[in-house]
Design a protein around this motif. Sequence first.
Motif, PDB file in Angstrom:
ATOM      1  N   GLN A 142       0.839  -1.194   0.000  1.00  0.00           N
ATOM      2  CA  GLN A 142       0.000   0.000   0.000  1.00  0.00           C
ATOM      3  C   GLN A 142       0.881   1.253   0.000  1.00  0.00           C
ATOM      4  N   LYS A 143       0.537   2.225  -0.847  1.00  0.00           N
ATOM      5  CA  LYS A 143       1.318   3.458  -0.982  1.00  0.00           C
ATOM      6  C   LYS A 143       0.466   4.651  -0.577  1.00  0.00           C
ATOM      7  N   TYR A 144       1.049   5.510   0.271  1.00  0.00           N
ATOM      8  CA  TYR A 144       0.299   6.649   0.808  1.00  0.00           C
ATOM      9  C   TYR A 144       1.092   7.942   0.648  1.00  0.00           C
ATOM     10  N   GLN A 150       2.068   9.339  10.322  1.00  0.00           N
ATOM     11  CA  GLN A 150       0.610   9.356  10.160  1.00  0.00           C
ATOM     12  C   GLN A 150       0.087   7.966   9.790  1.00  0.00           C
ATOM     13  N   VAL A 151       0.785   7.303   8.888  1.00  0.00           N
ATOM     14  CA  VAL A 151       0.372   5.958   8.480  1.00  0.00           C
ATOM     15  C   VAL A 151       0.528   4.985   9.654  1.00  0.00           C
ATOM     16  N   PHE A 152       1.606   5.143  10.406  1.00  0.00           N
ATOM     17  CA  PHE A 152       1.832   4.283  11.572  1.00  0.00           C
ATOM     18  C   PHE A 152       0.686   4.449  12.575  1.00  0.00           C
ATOM     19  N   ASP A 153       0.322   5.680  12.869  1.00  0.00           N
ATOM     20  CA  ASP A 153      -0.752   5.934  13.831  1.00  0.00           C
ATOM     21  C   ASP A 153      -2.082   5.355  13.334  1.00  0.00           C
ATOM     22  N   ALA A 154      -2.341   5.487  12.030  1.00  0.00           N
ATOM     23  CA  ALA A 154      -3.582   4.944  11.465  1.00  0.00           C
ATOM     24  C   ALA A 154      -3.589   3.420  11.542  1.00  0.00           C
ATOM     25  N   ALA A 155      -2.428   2.806  11.305  1.00  0.00           N
ATOM     26  CA  ALA A 155      -2.329   1.343  11.382  1.00  0.00           C
ATOM     27  C   ALA A 155      -2.553   0.866  12.810  1.00  0.00           C
ATOM     28  N   LEU A 156      -2.024   1.598  13.762  1.00  0.00           N
ATOM     29  CA  LEU A 156      -2.192   1.227  15.170  1.00  0.00           C
ATOM     30  C   LEU A 156      -3.655   1.330  15.588  1.00  0.00           C
ATOM     31  N   VAL A 157      -4.327   2.362  15.122  1.00  0.00           N
ATOM     32  CA  VAL A 157      -5.760   2.509  15.415  1.00  0.00           C
ATOM     33  C   VAL A 157      -6.539   1.357  14.791  1.00  0.00           C
ATOM     34  N   ALA A 158      -6.197   0.991  13.552  1.00  0.00           N
ATOM     35  CA  ALA A 158      -6.894  -0.101  12.862  1.00  0.00           C
ATOM     36  C   ALA A 158      -6.699  -1.423  13.597  1.00  0.00           C
ATOM     37  N   VAL A 159      -5.489  -1.664  14.080  1.00  0.00           N
ATOM     38  CA  VAL A 159      -5.199  -2.887  14.841  1.00  0.00           C
ATOM     39  C   VAL A 159      -6.075  -2.959  16.090  1.00  0.00           C
ATOM     40  N   ASN A 160      -6.154  -1.851  16.805  1.00  0.00           N
ATOM     41  CA  ASN A 160      -6.970  -1.820  18.024  1.00  0.00           C
ATOM     42  C   ASN A 160      -8.455  -1.928  17.710  1.00  0.00           C
ATOM     43  N   SER A 197       9.469   4.657   4.628  1.00  0.00           N
ATOM     44  CA  SER A 197       9.441   5.830   3.762  1.00  0.00           C
ATOM     45  C   SER A 197      10.174   5.504   2.471  1.00  0.00           C
ATOM     46  N   ASP A 198       9.632   5.987   1.351  1.00  0.00           N
ATOM     47  CA  ASP A 198      10.254   5.776   0.046  1.00  0.00           C
ATOM     48  C   ASP A 198      10.125   7.068  -0.742  1.00  0.00           C
ATOM     49  N   GLY A 199      11.092   7.947  -0.543  1.00  0.00           N
ATOM     50  CA  GLY A 199      10.999   9.253  -1.184  1.00  0.00           C
ATOM     51  C   GLY A 199       9.866  10.053  -0.581  1.00  0.00           C
ATOM     52  N   GLN A 200       8.928  10.459  -1.400  1.00  0.00           N
ATOM     53  CA  GLN A 200       7.776  11.220  -0.921  1.00  0.00           C
ATOM     54  C   GLN A 200       6.589  10.323  -0.588  1.00  0.00           C
ATOM     55  N   MET A 201       6.747   9.028  -0.749  1.00  0.00           N
ATOM     56  CA  MET A 201       5.673   8.086  -0.473  1.00  0.00           C
ATOM     57  C   MET A 201       5.963   7.309   0.813  1.00  0.00           C
ATOM     58  N   THR A 202       4.901   6.812   1.415  1.00  0.00           N
ATOM     59  CA  THR A 202       5.029   5.904   2.559  1.00  0.00           C
ATOM     60  C   THR A 202       4.501   4.545   2.130  1.00  0.00           C
ATOM     61  N   LEU A 203       5.296   3.519   2.335  1.00  0.00           N
ATOM     62  CA  LEU A 203       4.921   2.165   1.931  1.00  0.00           C
ATOM     63  C   LEU A 203       4.517   1.354   3.155  1.00  0.00           C
ATOM     64  N   GLU A 222      -8.567 -12.321   4.478  1.00  0.00           N
ATOM     65  CA  GLU A 222      -9.707 -11.525   4.935  1.00  0.00           C
ATOM     66  C   GLU A 222      -9.257 -10.515   5.993  1.00  0.00           C
ATOM     67  N   ARG A 223      -8.382 -10.952   6.885  1.00  0.00           N
ATOM     68  CA  ARG A 223      -7.892 -10.061   7.950  1.00  0.00           C
ATOM     69  C   ARG A 223      -7.077  -8.909   7.361  1.00  0.00           C
ATOM     70  N   LEU A 224      -6.186  -9.214   6.422  1.00  0.00           N
ATOM     71  CA  LEU A 224      -5.373  -8.161   5.827  1.00  0.00           C
ATOM     72  C   LEU A 224      -6.215  -7.171   5.033  1.00  0.00           C
ATOM     73  N   ASN A 225      -7.206  -7.676   4.314  1.00  0.00           N
ATOM     74  CA  ASN A 225      -8.100  -6.771   3.592  1.00  0.00           C
ATOM     75  C   ASN A 225      -8.847  -5.854   4.556  1.00  0.00           C
ATOM     76  N   GLY A 226      -9.284  -6.408   5.682  1.00  0.00           N
ATOM     77  CA  GLY A 226      -9.965  -5.602   6.695  1.00  0.00           C
ATOM     78  C   GLY A 226      -9.037  -4.584   7.323  1.00  0.00           C
ATOM     79  N   LEU A 227      -7.797  -4.991   7.553  1.00  0.00           N
ATOM     80  CA  LEU A 227      -6.814  -4.092   8.145  1.00  0.00           C
ATOM     81  C   LEU A 227      -6.519  -2.914   7.214  1.00  0.00           C
ATOM     82  N   ILE A 228      -6.301  -3.211   5.939  1.00  0.00           N
ATOM     83  CA  ILE A 228      -6.014  -2.158   4.960  1.00  0.00           C
ATOM     84  C   ILE A 228      -7.202  -1.207   4.827  1.00  0.00           C
ATOM     85  N   ALA A 229      -8.409  -1.774   4.812  1.00  0.00           N
ATOM     86  CA  ALA A 229      -9.614  -0.940   4.723  1.00  0.00           C
ATOM     87  C   ALA A 229      -9.710  -0.014   5.938  1.00  0.00           C
ATOM     88  N   GLY A 230      -9.378  -0.546   7.112  1.00  0.00           N
ATOM     89  CA  GLY A 230      -9.414   0.264   8.331  1.00  0.00           C
ATOM     90  C   GLY A 230      -8.383   1.381   8.292  1.00  0.00           C
TER      91      GLY A 230
END
Length: 236
Positions: A142-144, A150-160, A197-203, A222-230
Amino acid sequence: MKILTLIAGVLALLLLLLSGPLYQAEILGLMNAFLAMRIALIVGAVAIVLALIQVIFMRKTLSWSATGVAVICAAVAIVIPLSMMNKAKSVPPIHDISTDLVNPPKFVAILPLRADAPNPAEYQGEEIAKQQRAAYPELQTQKYQQTRDQVFDAALVAVNTMGLELVNSDKSSGLIEAFDTTTFFGFVDDVVIRIQSDGQMTLLDARSKSRIGKSDIGKNAERLNGLIAGINTHLN
C-alpha cells in the motif's frame, strides 16, 4: 420416531457447537474436533431424513413442534460444516499471507510466542506466493501520500479497532506486531505491519500467518483486507 428425530437433531447441533470449545479445552485434538463436525453433519442429515419420513408417511402422529425443532437443529449442523468445506475448496491451502511476496515483513517480538507453533515463522517462498497471487491479487504493498508517522498511527488505530492483541508497537522501526484469536476454535494468527518511507511516499506492508493448520480457509487474507480498509478509513 418423533423422539428419535428430535434426539438426532439436537445431538447433531451439540456435536457441532461443542467441537470448538472441546478443542480449546484440550479435551479433543484438532483432528477429532473436525471429526465431530463431520459426524454432526451426518447425524443432522439423518434427522432431516427421519423428519421427511414422518411428514410423508406419518402425518397423523406427527408433532410439528418437535419435528420443527429437530429440523432447525439439524439444518444448522449441516449448513455450517458444509459452508466451511465449500470455502476451503474455493481458496488455496495456504496459511501465510503477505502484501510483499518478495520480502515479506518478518516477525520479531512475536517469535517467542511462536516457539512451539507447528507452522514455522519463516516465509515459505514462491511455493505459496504463486498461490496467493492467483487467489488474492488485490493484496499488494500500500502506498500513501501521508507521512510515515501518520500511516503508523492509522495502522495502530486499525489494529486496536479490529480487536487484535498488540504485542509490539515500535514507531522508530515502523513495526507493529499483534495476534488474533478466532472465536470458535481459538486458532491464533500472527500479524506484522511494516511501514517505510520511500521518497515522498510511505509504503505499508502487512503479513498474517496462522500458528497451526495447513489451510486458513481464507481468514488471513480476509484479515489483511480488513486491516487495509481500516487504515484507509482512518487516513481519509
